[in-house]
Design an enzyme around this catalytic site. Sequence first.
Site, PDB file in Angstrom:
ATOM      1  CG  ASP A 122      -2.015  -1.039   1.135  1.00 27.11           C
ATOM      2  OD1 ASP A 122      -2.450  -1.360   0.010  1.00 27.11           O
ATOM      3  OD2 ASP A 122      -2.459  -1.510   2.194  1.00 27.11           O
ATOM      4  CG  ASP A 144      -6.540  -1.524  -1.650  1.00 28.24           C
ATOM      5  OD1 ASP A 144      -6.672  -2.738  -1.874  1.00 28.24           O
ATOM      6  OD2 ASP A 144      -5.686  -1.058  -0.873  1.00 28.24           O
TER       7      ASP A 144
END
EC number: 3.4.23.36
Length: 166
Positions: A123, A141
Amino acid sequence: MKRPICSTGLRWLWLAVILIILDLGIKQVVLKEMNLYEPHHIMPFLNLMYAQNFGAAFSFLADEGGWQRWFFAGIAIAISIILMVMMYRQSAQKRLSNIAYALIISGAIGNLSDRLMHGFVIDYIDFYVGNWHYPTFNLADMAICIGAALVIFEGFLPDKKDNKAN
């Protein structure tokens, strides 16, 4: 009679391929150029920050013993297959649902590849307001969330077949 692939929703998989390549490319740059949890200020509300997510959304099940890696990998594979079958069964003209499915597939495969290669999801997007930080996320995401929102949005649209009957 077998339909040509280009007339099915699978025609929209090009979008998934582009997003997967972009997502994996960004993640490789993050891995090579950034230090773990070191924020790089972009805007007053945005940092780029390399983080490792061993769980799912919002680090769900991240503290488990490792079984979740394979559990989430299995879910990503199953969802991708189911959505590709759904795309194959519908017309390429159903743009909104095909785009939504392609977005979800791209996100699932982007994060799946991280889980399989690294054991965690990379991330890097860190939104914040003051000292409050939204959980760090990535392009995959975002694709999943936008795709899911499009599926929900489409559910509120009137069915074209119903309009023709009136």
